[in-house]
Design a protein around this motif. Structure first.
Motif, PDB file in Angstrom:
ATOM      1  N   GLU A   6      27.003 -48.940   5.177  1.00  0.00           N
ATOM      2  CA  GLU A   6      27.334 -47.760   5.729  1.00  0.00           C
ATOM      3  C   GLU A   6      27.897 -47.646   4.611  1.00  0.00           C
ATOM      4  O   GLU A   6      27.772 -46.768   3.321  1.00  0.00           O
ATOM      5  CB  GLU A   6      29.051 -48.970   5.942  1.00  0.00           C
ATOM      6  CG  GLU A   6      28.489 -50.104   7.287  1.00  0.00           C
ATOM      7  CD  GLU A   6      29.816 -50.566   7.517  1.00  0.00           C
ATOM      8  OE1 GLU A   6      30.792 -50.527   7.609  1.00  0.00           O
ATOM      9  OE2 GLU A   6      29.579 -51.427   8.828  1.00  0.00           O
ATOM     10  N   LYS A  35      30.498 -51.237   1.396  1.00  0.00           N
ATOM     11  CA  LYS A  35      30.537 -51.294   3.022  1.00  0.00           C
ATOM     12  C   LYS A  35      29.105 -52.325   2.857  1.00  0.00           C
ATOM     13  O   LYS A  35      28.060 -50.950   3.099  1.00  0.00           O
ATOM     14  CB  LYS A  35      30.863 -51.231   4.128  1.00  0.00           C
ATOM     15  CG  LYS A  35      32.374 -51.048   3.335  1.00  0.00           C
ATOM     16  CD  LYS A  35      33.388 -50.100   4.549  1.00  0.00           C
ATOM     17  CE  LYS A  35      34.670 -50.897   4.978  1.00  0.00           C
ATOM     18  NZ  LYS A  35      35.461 -50.089   5.076  1.00  0.00           N
ATOM     19  N   GLU A  37      26.124 -54.310   6.253  1.00  0.00           N
ATOM     20  CA  GLU A  37      26.278 -55.292   6.882  1.00  0.00           C
ATOM     21  C   GLU A  37      24.721 -56.361   6.882  1.00  0.00           C
ATOM     22  O   GLU A  37      23.461 -55.703   6.676  1.00  0.00           O
ATOM     23  CB  GLU A  37      25.957 -55.411   8.984  1.00  0.00           C
ATOM     24  CG  GLU A  37      26.722 -54.448   8.689  1.00  0.00           C
ATOM     25  CD  GLU A  37      26.414 -54.224  10.581  1.00  0.00           C
ATOM     26  OE1 GLU A  37      26.135 -53.952  10.897  1.00  0.00           O
ATOM     27  OE2 GLU A  37      28.190 -53.815  10.847  1.00  0.00           O
ATOM     28  N   LYS A  39      22.076 -59.270   7.952  1.00  0.00           N
ATOM     29  CA  LYS A  39      21.555 -59.845   9.263  1.00  0.00           C
ATOM     30  C   LYS A  39      20.288 -60.767   8.886  1.00  0.00           C
ATOM     31  O   LYS A  39      18.854 -59.898   7.916  1.00  0.00           O
ATOM     32  CB  LYS A  39      20.975 -58.536  10.539  1.00  0.00           C
ATOM     33  CG  LYS A  39      22.201 -57.881  10.561  1.00  0.00           C
ATOM     34  CD  LYS A  39      21.499 -56.521  11.802  1.00  0.00           C
ATOM     35  CE  LYS A  39      22.441 -56.308  12.140  1.00  0.00           C
ATOM     36  NZ  LYS A  39      21.541 -54.953  12.763  1.00  0.00           N
ATOM     37  N   TYR A  92      27.951 -66.015   8.938  1.00  0.00           N
ATOM     38  CA  TYR A  92      28.096 -64.919   9.610  1.00  0.00           C
ATOM     39  C   TYR A  92      28.480 -65.024  10.621  1.00  0.00           C
ATOM     40  O   TYR A  92      29.442 -65.577  11.029  1.00  0.00           O
ATOM     41  CB  TYR A  92      26.316 -65.232  10.582  1.00  0.00           C
ATOM     42  CG  TYR A  92      24.832 -64.852   8.745  1.00  0.00           C
ATOM     43  CD1 TYR A  92      23.952 -63.403   9.502  1.00  0.00           C
ATOM     44  CD2 TYR A  92      25.123 -65.355   8.341  1.00  0.00           C
ATOM     45  CE1 TYR A  92      23.854 -62.795   8.879  1.00  0.00           C
ATOM     46  CE2 TYR A  92      24.122 -65.095   7.095  1.00  0.00           C
ATOM     47  CZ  TYR A  92      22.980 -63.386   7.540  1.00  0.00           C
ATOM     48  OH  TYR A  92      21.988 -63.435   6.565  1.00  0.00           O
ATOM     49  N   VAL A  96      26.017 -61.624  12.336  1.00  0.00           N
ATOM     50  CA  VAL A  96      25.590 -59.997  11.084  1.00  0.00           C
ATOM     51  C   VAL A  96      26.497 -61.206   9.802  1.00  0.00           C
ATOM     52  O   VAL A  96      28.044 -61.342   9.621  1.00  0.00           O
ATOM     53  CB  VAL A  96      26.368 -59.546  11.441  1.00  0.00           C
ATOM     54  CG1 VAL A  96      26.613 -58.053  10.485  1.00  0.00           C
ATOM     55  CG2 VAL A  96      25.324 -58.351  12.305  1.00  0.00           C
ATOM     56  N   TYR A  97      26.140 -61.136   8.054  1.00  0.00           N
ATOM     57  CA  TYR A  97      27.393 -61.355   7.261  1.00  0.00           C
ATOM     58  C   TYR A  97      27.000 -59.776   7.257  1.00  0.00           C
ATOM     59  O   TYR A  97      26.344 -59.070   6.228  1.00  0.00           O
ATOM     60  CB  TYR A  97      26.647 -61.778   6.464  1.00  0.00           C
ATOM     61  CG  TYR A  97      26.930 -61.946   5.050  1.00  0.00           C
ATOM     62  CD1 TYR A  97      28.312 -62.593   4.708  1.00  0.00           C
ATOM     63  CD2 TYR A  97      27.227 -61.089   3.974  1.00  0.00           C
ATOM     64  CE1 TYR A  97      28.944 -63.257   3.907  1.00  0.00           C
ATOM     65  CE2 TYR A  97      27.895 -61.216   3.246  1.00  0.00           C
ATOM     66  CZ  TYR A  97      29.195 -62.137   2.579  1.00  0.00           C
ATOM     67  OH  TYR A  97      29.989 -62.402   1.659  1.00  0.00           O
ATOM     68  N   ILE A  98      29.038 -59.614   6.643  1.00  0.00           N
ATOM     69  CA  ILE A  98      29.826 -57.963   6.238  1.00  0.00           C
ATOM     70  C   ILE A  98      29.985 -58.529   4.911  1.00  0.00           C
ATOM     71  O   ILE A  98      30.520 -59.350   4.158  1.00  0.00           O
ATOM     72  CB  ILE A  98      31.071 -58.012   7.220  1.00  0.00           C
ATOM     73  CG1 ILE A  98      30.860 -58.098   8.319  1.00  0.00           C
ATOM     74  CG2 ILE A  98      31.389 -56.605   6.804  1.00  0.00           C
ATOM     75  CD1 ILE A  98      30.287 -56.659   9.813  1.00  0.00           C
TER      76      ILE A  98
END
Length: 182
Positions: A6, A35, A37, A39, A92, A96-98
């Protein structure tokens, strides 16, 4: 695994919200937030922030960087590295792992010469051999001009020499030329 990176954020966090520093000797405080994500990946995630700054750091700033950050004086770059260990599917949310890592920097520059101070931050997120590093952000901070009056008086308040006014990017400390009074 797949990485979605991001927007990198460089946010000035101290002094006035209008990004003004009152003196060249002030601390430049700001936050860089990485930031992203992740996957379909299990393992370590490495977050690297490279912050290219316009001026050399004072020795105090270099000493205060902490264990996550290093400073390369030749390129005027601060590199901060943080490893998120052993993420797995339990970490997750909805597949998704942020990644949301915050790096707080408080710097004092050596010999600021311009009214606008610009730095560039680059974020890299690594999953073993998969690297995503295409996001950068730029931050500008304005340094206000200062006025420092220099007065030459004896202990009784008698003027020994004509007063001098130092203006511009003079900071909180200064050296004047040597004067002979008698």
């Amino acid at each position: 695994g797949e990485i979605v990176l991001e927007k990198t954020e460089v946010i000035k966090t101290s002094n006035d919200s209008d990004k003004v520093i009152e003196s060249v000797d002030d601390v430049f405080s700001y936050t860089i937030t990485a930031k992203g994500e992740v996957k379909d990946y299990v393992g370590d995630v490495t977050v690297i922030v490279e912050d290219t700054i316009p001026y050399a750091l004072t020795q105090e700033s270099i000493s205060g960087l902490g264990s996550e950050c290093t400073y390369d004086s030749a390129s005027k770059t601060i590199t901060c590295t943080r490893v998120i260990r052993s993420i797995d599917k339990e970490d997750y949310t909805n597949g998704v792992y942020i990644v949301n890592e915050v790096f707080n920097l408080e710097l004092t520059f050596d010999e600021v010469t311009e009214e606008i101070v610009v730095n560039n931050a680059k974020v890299t997120i690594k999953l073993d051999s998969n690297v995503k590093d295409d996001d950068t952000d730029t931050e500008e901070v304005t340094v206000e001009d200062s006025l420092v009056p220099v007065m030459y008086e004896d202990t009784l308040g008698n003027e020994l020499h004509e007063d001098i006014r130092l203006e511009g990017l003079v900071g909180n400390s200064y050296t004047t030329e040597e004067k002979t009074f008698f």
